[in-house]
Design a protein around this motif. Structure first.
Motif, short mmCIF file in Angstrom:
data_model
loop_
_atom_site.label_atom_id
_atom_site.label_comp_id
_atom_site.label_asym_id
_atom_site.label_seq_id
_atom_site.Cartn_x
_atom_site.Cartn_y
_atom_site.Cartn_z
N ALA A 143 -50.58 -40.20 -8.65
CA ALA A 143 -50.95 -41.56 -8.29
C ALA A 143 -49.75 -42.36 -7.78
O ALA A 143 -49.87 -43.15 -6.85
CB ALA A 143 -51.58 -42.27 -9.49
N ILE A 144 -48.60 -42.12 -8.39
CA ILE A 144 -47.39 -42.82 -7.95
C ILE A 144 -47.09 -42.47 -6.49
O ILE A 144 -46.79 -43.33 -5.67
CB ILE A 144 -46.18 -42.45 -8.86
N VAL A 145 -47.23 -41.18 -6.17
CA VAL A 145 -46.99 -40.76 -4.77
C VAL A 145 -48.05 -41.37 -3.85
O VAL A 145 -47.73 -41.83 -2.75
CB VAL A 145 -46.99 -39.23 -4.67
N LEU A 146 -49.31 -41.40 -4.30
CA LEU A 146 -50.37 -42.00 -3.47
C LEU A 146 -50.06 -43.47 -3.19
O LEU A 146 -50.22 -43.94 -2.06
CB LEU A 146 -51.73 -41.87 -4.16
N ASN A 147 -49.58 -44.19 -4.20
CA ASN A 147 -49.20 -45.59 -3.98
C ASN A 147 -48.20 -45.72 -2.84
O ASN A 147 -48.29 -46.61 -2.01
CB ASN A 147 -48.54 -46.15 -5.25
N ILE A 148 -47.22 -44.82 -2.84
CA ILE A 148 -46.13 -44.91 -1.86
C ILE A 148 -46.62 -44.51 -0.47
O ILE A 148 -46.24 -45.11 0.53
CB ILE A 148 -44.94 -44.04 -2.32
N THR A 151 -44.00 -46.77 -10.22
CA THR A 151 -44.07 -46.72 -8.76
C THR A 151 -42.97 -47.57 -8.15
O THR A 151 -42.21 -47.12 -7.29
CB THR A 151 -45.43 -47.25 -8.26
N ASN A 152 -42.86 -48.81 -8.61
CA ASN A 152 -41.88 -49.70 -8.01
C ASN A 152 -40.45 -49.32 -8.36
O ASN A 152 -39.55 -49.49 -7.53
CB ASN A 152 -42.17 -51.15 -8.41
N LEU A 153 -40.23 -48.78 -9.58
CA LEU A 153 -38.88 -48.34 -9.92
C LEU A 153 -38.47 -47.17 -9.03
O LEU A 153 -37.35 -47.12 -8.52
CB LEU A 153 -38.80 -47.95 -11.40
N ILE A 154 -39.38 -46.24 -8.81
CA ILE A 154 -39.07 -45.08 -7.96
C ILE A 154 -38.87 -45.54 -6.52
O ILE A 154 -37.96 -45.08 -5.82
CB ILE A 154 -40.18 -44.02 -8.08
N TRP A 155 -39.71 -46.47 -6.09
CA TRP A 155 -39.56 -47.05 -4.76
C TRP A 155 -38.15 -47.63 -4.60
O TRP A 155 -37.49 -47.46 -3.58
CB TRP A 155 -40.58 -48.16 -4.58
N SER A 175 -36.09 -46.06 -1.59
CA SER A 175 -36.02 -46.70 -0.28
C SER A 175 -35.57 -48.16 -0.29
O SER A 175 -34.84 -48.56 0.59
CB SER A 175 -37.35 -46.56 0.46
N ASP A 176 -35.96 -48.96 -1.28
CA ASP A 176 -35.62 -50.37 -1.20
C ASP A 176 -35.50 -50.96 -2.61
O ASP A 176 -36.50 -51.20 -3.26
CB ASP A 176 -36.71 -51.11 -0.41
N PRO A 177 -34.25 -51.18 -3.10
CA PRO A 177 -34.08 -51.70 -4.45
C PRO A 177 -34.83 -53.00 -4.70
O PRO A 177 -35.14 -53.32 -5.85
CB PRO A 177 -32.56 -51.93 -4.54
N VAL A 178 -35.15 -53.75 -3.64
CA VAL A 178 -35.89 -55.01 -3.83
C VAL A 178 -37.25 -54.75 -4.48
O VAL A 178 -37.73 -55.54 -5.29
CB VAL A 178 -36.06 -55.74 -2.48
N ALA A 179 -37.87 -53.59 -4.18
CA ALA A 179 -39.18 -53.26 -4.74
C ALA A 179 -39.13 -53.25 -6.26
O ALA A 179 -40.11 -53.60 -6.92
CB ALA A 179 -39.65 -51.91 -4.20
N ALA A 180 -37.98 -52.84 -6.83
CA ALA A 180 -37.87 -52.76 -8.29
C ALA A 180 -38.05 -54.12 -8.93
O ALA A 180 -38.54 -54.22 -10.05
CB ALA A 180 -36.53 -52.14 -8.68
#
Lengths: 198, 264
Positions: A22-27, A66-70, A74-79
């Motif tokens: 699901a985490i991958v699907l989110n991304i 999801t957001n931590l992995i993001w 790719s973009d620390p702002v997502a965290a």
């Protein structure tokens, strides 16, 4: 059932694998639908799916990670928005638990509830960390509202709601339709799914 | 379709050789100090400059500056425009442009936000650029992160390229079948489910298989796990980590106190 037992049941091995997928699907899904040029991002559909199948805690954790992995890839702002993603999962799971995901129109109501809940967390983050802006198209709404004399908080509140409402309703509807379409053999592995299917 | 794999930049600098936890604690402490709001933008400048110095010593300053610029350029422009023109606190007018006036208070607010974001991005990129995700996950398990959570952090990184590959196949297949991806709004809305459902269903199909494979390999076994790779830690780094955590906690407390009493 004690909390510990409930958690063990909610986080069985198959649930963990489901969460990872699901985490991958989110991304990935946001990129897939971007070719339709619709005003939606679908970056929480995996989170809502997990919430429907495995409950609020698994859903919340899926959003958070999801957001931590993001942020890592790719973009620390997502965290910074990880708490928002977590609330989406928790609230979607609670909606399902209390029978708000049985019919398609209930899924729409759940989408509205999710939007309201996430705005409570998203607004302080946007205002205090990002000055109320995100560098996306939604900033036009915020700018317009500020120009008409609204204060920053209410301007951001209205922006967050308009920006998220359609996306979260579509996400809730799609997740509902997907869970309904899954084979019984699969959903029977997730005890919580019965709150959606019957 | 562009799918990022990781921001990790392979290298051999001194930052690459630090223990992942040391860098993680540094990043988190830096962000806490920056947003503690101590001295307005002063804490952001001091932490930002210190971080850049560390990055420069490792020869990574250029790359980090480029990344920060890419991530923040647009937001910076929007922040200065919107807050310069429309910030409700604007009192002092610096410049008048017809019906619009640029206010000093808005610009100060915007620059504080940009400074803080740039400094915290520098601090987080210091971690992300020089630490392989696998090492970070391993370091976290060594200090007690349950291995089930470690799996959740690590597994998506390995799954991502596989599922991303499937995305392209589905896009091409549905377009070959005549799926309307352009045209009227209603047509595009109708194309949504045929695009999303195959990816979700096909990814869910192997969930059961994967979990069986994990179980067979002793995933739920309660005995301690051993690791193939060893992480190097030193007493100095252990002390440094405690010191950074202590400093961040202290400055956060002072920051809250300072805000409460200065009414800022």
């Amino acid at each position: 059932m004690s909390l510990k037992e409930q958690l063990r049941k909610d986080f069985s091995t198959i649930t963990l694998v489901l969460m990872a997928v699901a985490i991958v699907l989110n991304i990935v899904l946001g990129q897939l639908v971007s070719l339709l040029k619709l005003p939606i991002f679908l970056d929480s559909i995996g989170t809502v799916l997990v919430a429907l199948l495995a409950g609020p805690w698994a859903g919340g954790l899926t959003g958070l990670l999801t957001n931590l992995i993001w942020g890592l890839i790719s973009d620390p702002v997502a965290a910074a928005f990880a708490p928002v993603a977590m609330v989406i999962g928790i609230v979607a799971g609670l909606c399902a638990k209390y029978g708000l995901f049985k019919k398609w129109w209930q899924a729409i109501i759940s989408g509205v509830i999710i939007t309201l809940a996430l705005s409570i967390i998203a607004i302080p983050i946007r205002v205090y960390m990002f000055g109320g802006l995100t560098g996306s198209g939604a900033d036009f709404i915020t700018a317009y509202l500020l120009a008409t004399g609204k204060d920053l908080f209410s301007a951001v509140f209205i922006t967050v709601i308009t920006d998220n409402l359609i996306d979260k309703i579509v996400t809730a509807l799609l997740a509902w339709a997907i869970v309904k379409g899954l084979p019984k053999r699969f959903t029977s592995r997730f005890p919580r799914a019965s709150a959606v299917i019957d | 379709m562009y799918i990022p794999h990781s921001l990790y930049q392979p290298g051999d600098s001194w930052l690459h050789h630090l223990h992942p936890l040391t860098k993680l604690v540094f990043s988190l402490a830096a962000i806490v100090i920056i947003f503690s709001g101590l001295g307005g933008w002063l804490s952001a400048i001091i932490v930002g400059l210190l971080t850049m110095l560390l990055l420069w010593l490792a020869g990574l300053a250029g790359q980090v500056v480029r990344s920060i610029f890419q991530l923040l350029a647009l937001l910076t422009v929007v922040l200065f425009l919107v807050h310069g023109l429309f910030n409700p606190n604007n009192q002092t007018i610096l410049l008048e442009l017809g019906p619009f006036a640029i206010g000093k208070e808005g610009l100060v607010f915007a620059s504080t936000i940009v400074l803080r974001l740039a400094a915290s991005l520098a601090a987080s990129l210091l971690l992300v650029f020089t630490t392989h995700p696998a090492q970070l996950v391993q370091a976290l398990t060594e200090v007690g992160l349950p291995h089930r959570l470690a799996y959740l952090l690590g597994s998506p990184l390995l799954l991502l390229p596989q599922i991303a590959g499937r995305v392209q196949i589905i896009q091409a297949a549905q377009q070959a079948r005549g799926l309307e991806t352009q045209g009227k709004l209603l047509q595009r809305v109708r194309a949504l489910f045929p695009l999303v459902a195959p990816l979700v269903f096909s990814s869910l199909v192997d969930v059961e298989e994967r979990s069986l494979a994990l179980e067979v390999r002793g995933f739920s076994a309660p005995n301690p796990k051993t690791s193939l790779n060893e992480l190097v830690d030193t007493p100095t780094q252990r002390i440094a980590r405690w010191a950074m955590m202590l400093l961040a906690g202290l400055l956060l407390a002072v920051g809250i106190w300072w805000r409460a009493y200065s009414g800022y």
